[in-house]
Enzyme design. Structure first.
Site, PDB file in Angstrom:
ATOM      1  N   TYR A 173      49.459  19.021  49.611  1.00 12.56           N
ATOM      2  CA  TYR A 173      49.151  17.964  48.632  1.00 12.56           C
ATOM      3  C   TYR A 173      50.414  17.183  48.253  1.00 12.56           C
ATOM      4  O   TYR A 173      50.414  15.961  48.243  1.00 12.56           O
ATOM      5  CB  TYR A 173      48.555  18.647  47.399  1.00 12.56           C
ATOM      6  CG  TYR A 173      48.117  17.734  46.277  1.00 12.56           C
ATOM      7  CD1 TYR A 173      46.808  17.255  46.226  1.00 12.56           C
ATOM      8  CD2 TYR A 173      48.988  17.389  45.239  1.00 12.56           C
ATOM      9  CE1 TYR A 173      46.393  16.438  45.171  1.00 12.56           C
ATOM     10  CE2 TYR A 173      48.574  16.580  44.201  1.00 12.56           C
ATOM     11  CZ  TYR A 173      47.281  16.105  44.167  1.00 12.56           C
ATOM     12  OH  TYR A 173      46.869  15.296  43.135  1.00 12.56           O
ATOM     13  N   HIS A 187      35.950  26.698  52.214  1.00 16.21           N
ATOM     14  CA  HIS A 187      37.079  27.379  51.568  1.00 16.21           C
ATOM     15  C   HIS A 187      37.294  28.766  52.191  1.00 16.21           C
ATOM     16  O   HIS A 187      38.160  29.526  51.730  1.00 16.21           O
ATOM     17  CB  HIS A 187      36.795  27.625  50.080  1.00 16.21           C
ATOM     18  CG  HIS A 187      36.777  26.395  49.217  1.00 16.21           C
ATOM     19  ND1 HIS A 187      37.739  25.428  49.265  1.00 16.21           N
ATOM     20  CD2 HIS A 187      35.914  26.015  48.235  1.00 16.21           C
ATOM     21  CE1 HIS A 187      37.467  24.490  48.363  1.00 16.21           C
ATOM     22  NE2 HIS A 187      36.363  24.821  47.738  1.00 16.21           N
ATOM     23  N   GLY A 197      43.092  19.492  46.245  1.00 14.48           N
ATOM     24  CA  GLY A 197      42.960  18.082  46.615  1.00 14.48           C
ATOM     25  C   GLY A 197      41.906  17.859  47.687  1.00 14.48           C
ATOM     26  O   GLY A 197      41.959  16.862  48.412  1.00 14.48           O
ATOM     27  N   THR A 245      38.856  16.865  47.495  1.00 18.45           N
ATOM     28  CA  THR A 245      38.109  15.611  47.324  1.00 18.45           C
ATOM     29  C   THR A 245      38.893  14.447  47.932  1.00 18.45           C
ATOM     30  O   THR A 245      38.328  13.583  48.622  1.00 18.45           O
ATOM     31  CB  THR A 245      37.893  15.345  45.813  1.00 18.45           C
ATOM     32  OG1 THR A 245      37.505  16.569  45.183  1.00 18.45           O
ATOM     33  CG2 THR A 245      36.857  14.274  45.568  1.00 18.45           C
ATOM     34  N   LYS A 299      40.819  23.443  44.584  1.00 18.22           N
ATOM     35  CA  LYS A 299      41.626  22.633  43.669  1.00 18.22           C
ATOM     36  C   LYS A 299      42.959  22.160  44.267  1.00 18.22           C
ATOM     37  O   LYS A 299      43.899  21.845  43.540  1.00 18.22           O
ATOM     38  CB  LYS A 299      41.899  23.354  42.328  1.00 18.22           C
ATOM     39  CG  LYS A 299      40.694  23.922  41.660  1.00 18.22           C
ATOM     40  CD  LYS A 299      39.440  23.110  41.811  1.00 18.22           C
ATOM     41  CE  LYS A 299      39.456  21.784  41.099  1.00 18.22           C
ATOM     42  NZ  LYS A 299      38.231  20.991  41.458  1.00 18.22           N
ATOM     43  N   ARG A 312      40.783  14.631  37.701  1.00 18.07           N
ATOM     44  CA  ARG A 312      41.350  14.915  36.379  1.00 18.07           C
ATOM     45  C   ARG A 312      42.615  14.088  36.190  1.00 18.07           C
ATOM     46  O   ARG A 312      42.569  13.022  35.609  1.00 18.07           O
ATOM     47  CB  ARG A 312      41.607  16.433  36.233  1.00 18.07           C
ATOM     48  CG  ARG A 312      41.832  16.898  34.809  1.00 18.07           C
ATOM     49  CD  ARG A 312      42.062  18.395  34.754  1.00 18.07           C
ATOM     50  NE  ARG A 312      43.227  18.804  35.515  1.00 18.07           N
ATOM     51  CZ  ARG A 312      44.465  18.879  35.024  1.00 18.07           C
ATOM     52  NH1 ARG A 312      44.669  18.635  33.750  1.00 18.07           N
ATOM     53  NH2 ARG A 312      45.485  19.250  35.787  1.00 18.07           N
ATOM     54  N   SER A 330      44.840  23.386  37.734  1.00 18.69           N
ATOM     55  CA  SER A 330      43.669  22.580  38.081  1.00 18.69           C
ATOM     56  C   SER A 330      42.406  23.448  38.099  1.00 18.69           C
ATOM     57  O   SER A 330      41.350  23.050  37.605  1.00 18.69           O
ATOM     58  CB  SER A 330      43.908  21.928  39.452  1.00 18.69           C
ATOM     59  OG  SER A 330      42.857  21.060  39.759  1.00 18.69           O
ATOM     60  N   GLY A 372      45.382  14.223  38.975  1.00 18.48           N
ATOM     61  CA  GLY A 372      45.812  13.894  40.332  1.00 18.48           C
ATOM     62  C   GLY A 372      47.313  13.705  40.462  1.00 18.48           C
ATOM     63  O   GLY A 372      47.779  12.803  41.145  1.00 18.48           O
TER      64      GLY A 372
HETATM   65  P1  A3P Z   1      44.166  17.997  38.899  1.00 14.79           P
HETATM   66  O1  A3P Z   1      43.209  18.937  38.230  1.00 14.79           O
HETATM   67  O2  A3P Z   1      45.561  18.542  38.935  1.00 14.79           O
HETATM   68  O3  A3P Z   1      44.125  16.606  38.357  1.00 14.79           O
HETATM   69  P2  A3P Z   1      39.736  19.625  44.672  1.00 14.79           P
HETATM   70  O4  A3P Z   1      39.307  18.304  45.171  1.00 14.79           O
HETATM   71  O5  A3P Z   1      40.250  20.547  45.739  1.00 14.79           O
HETATM   72  O6  A3P Z   1      38.703  20.242  43.798  1.00 14.79           O
HETATM   73  O7  A3P Z   1      41.033  19.361  43.782  1.00 14.79           O
HETATM   74  C1  A3P Z   1      40.941  18.625  42.604  1.00 14.79           C
HETATM   75  C2  A3P Z   1      42.322  18.138  42.261  1.00 14.79           C
HETATM   76  O8  A3P Z   1      42.648  17.009  43.087  1.00 14.79           O
HETATM   77  C3  A3P Z   1      42.375  17.631  40.842  1.00 14.79           C
HETATM   78  O9  A3P Z   1      43.726  17.855  40.421  1.00 14.79           O
HETATM   79  C4  A3P Z   1      42.080  16.166  41.012  1.00 14.79           C
HETATM   80  O10 A3P Z   1      42.453  15.357  39.931  1.00 14.79           O
HETATM   81  C5  A3P Z   1      42.884  15.868  42.267  1.00 14.79           C
HETATM   82  N1  A3P Z   1      42.435  14.669  42.968  1.00 14.79           N
HETATM   83  C6  A3P Z   1      41.161  14.231  43.138  1.00 14.79           C
HETATM   84  N2  A3P Z   1      41.150  13.082  43.826  1.00 14.79           N
HETATM   85  C7  A3P Z   1      42.437  12.765  44.087  1.00 14.79           C
HETATM   86  C8  A3P Z   1      43.067  11.677  44.755  1.00 14.79           C
HETATM   87  N3  A3P Z   1      42.378  10.686  45.287  1.00 14.79           N
HETATM   88  N4  A3P Z   1      44.416  11.691  44.845  1.00 14.79           N
HETATM   89  C9  A3P Z   1      45.143  12.704  44.318  1.00 14.79           C
HETATM   90  N5  A3P Z   1      44.604  13.747  43.668  1.00 14.79           N
HETATM   91  C10 A3P Z   1      43.268  13.792  43.557  1.00 14.79           C
END
Ligand code: A3P
Length: 329
Positions: free
Chosen positions: A226, A138, A75, A77, A73, A292, A168, A294
């Protein structure tokens, strides 16, 4: 506490040795609606233990591998998409209409080792993947396969401030429960997080180990945050390109490639793509759960003063003298 995890989290393909191991490992009931086991000092959901072991035993790193390591969680992705766009920018020019990132989810383009490639007894021949292989994990540094540690493969590490990471993670795990029923309470999950029981946690051990290694071996591990990417995306993307030995040329900079990559991988763009709004993994989870808000600072909508104080106290103690500072705004 939830009593009925979804099938995705329950399914468990443990070998006989795996079952024996489970019977002796410390366990806690917690995240993801099932037990987490303390394996080699970190907490891994029962669901992924076998795959973590398979990754450790079978993976052979290649010198050209690029492996993204994250605390869940933080970032992942986003960074998967940035890595893919950056490394493949000659093969897939950023503005091409059918760029893979416009039609496929970043987790498919940069697969997780333990959550995908070694999951559930899979035996994909990953030695034949196009070089450089872009992979993700991870798993904490000390538990990475030996070949990752000794090869010239590069590790890109991403973390995020613990408050936003926690919030998150809490949303994410609840979103995986069917109909969001029996959601885990924030207090209960926060207490577990503070005890170190979080996905691949303790959070502080995970971050600190990679932080220290990145200082010892700056050509092997790049440590990213992040919040820094959010605040100074161009600088951080260029750092990443330099580290991976594919720096932007003057011509690329002048023609706006850095901005093009950042725009394509922005939260707004990725989260609104058809594939990410409606697509699913073969195991059934929707890609949209990875998008979610971001943003930095959503913790403010959930944290009480007591929660801030408790976590601050732990973070100050654990990171004291490390030189690592988190940004919360
Ligand atoms: P939030 O839940 O705070 O919105 P992971 O990819 O490690 O599972 O982390 C997910 C978190 O990264 C989520 O945070 C998600 O919304 C955010 N996220 C996904 N894509 C993103 C992007 N392109 N830029 C910034 N944040 C992003």
């Amino acid at each position: 506490m939830t009593t009925s995890p979804p099938e995705y989290l329950e399914k468990n393909n443990l070998s006989e040795d795996g079952m024996k191991l489970l019977s002796i490992l410390p366990k806690e009931k917690g995240w993801l609606g099932s037990y987490a086991y303390n394996y080699q000092g970190f907490w891994v959901p029962q669901k992924f233990l076998q795959a973590v072991i398979a990754f450790q035993q079978q993976f052979q790193a290649q010198d050209s591998d690029i492996i993204l390591v994250t605390t869940p969680k933080s970032g992942t992705t986003w960074l998967k998409s940035l890595l893919f766009a950056l490394v493949n920018r000659v093969k897939h020019p950023i503005l091409e209409p059918n760029h893979p990132l416009l039609i496929e989810n970043p987790h498919v383009l940069v697969p997780f080792l333990e959550h995908t490639l070694y999951f559930d007894g899979r035996t994909d021949d990953i030695s034949t993947f196009t070089s450089p292989r872009l992979l993700a994990t991870h798993v904490p540094f000390a538990s990475l396969p030996k070949s990752v540690q000794v090869s010239k493969s590069k590790l890109v590490y991403l973390c995020r401030n613990p408050r936003d990471t926690f919030i998150s993670m809490w949303h994410f795990t609840n979103s995986l429960l069917p109909d969001h029923k029996e959601a885990d309470s924030i207090e209960e999950m926060f207490n577990l997080f503070c005890k170190g029981v979080s996905l691949y946690g303790p959070f502080w051990n995970h971050v600190l180990d990679y932080w220290k290694k990145s200082i010892e071996k700056p050509n092997k591990i790049l440590f990213l945050m992040y919040e820094e990417i959010k605040k100074k995306p161009k600088i951080q993307l260029k750092r990443l390109a330099d580290f991976l030995e594919c720096p932007f040329s003057i011509e690329e900079e002048n023609s706006g490639v850095v901005d093009d990559i950042l725009n394509m991988c922005s939260f707004e763009n990725l989260s609104n793509l058809e594939v990410n709004r409606n697509g699913k993994f073969s195991t059934g989870e929707a890609y949209k759960v990875f998008f979610r808000r971001g943003e930095i600072g959503d913790w403010k909508n959930y944290f009480t003063i007591e929660m801030c104080n408790k976590l601050n106290h732990i973070v100050e103690e654990k990171f004291q003298g490390s030189g690592l500072k988190f940004s919360y705004v």
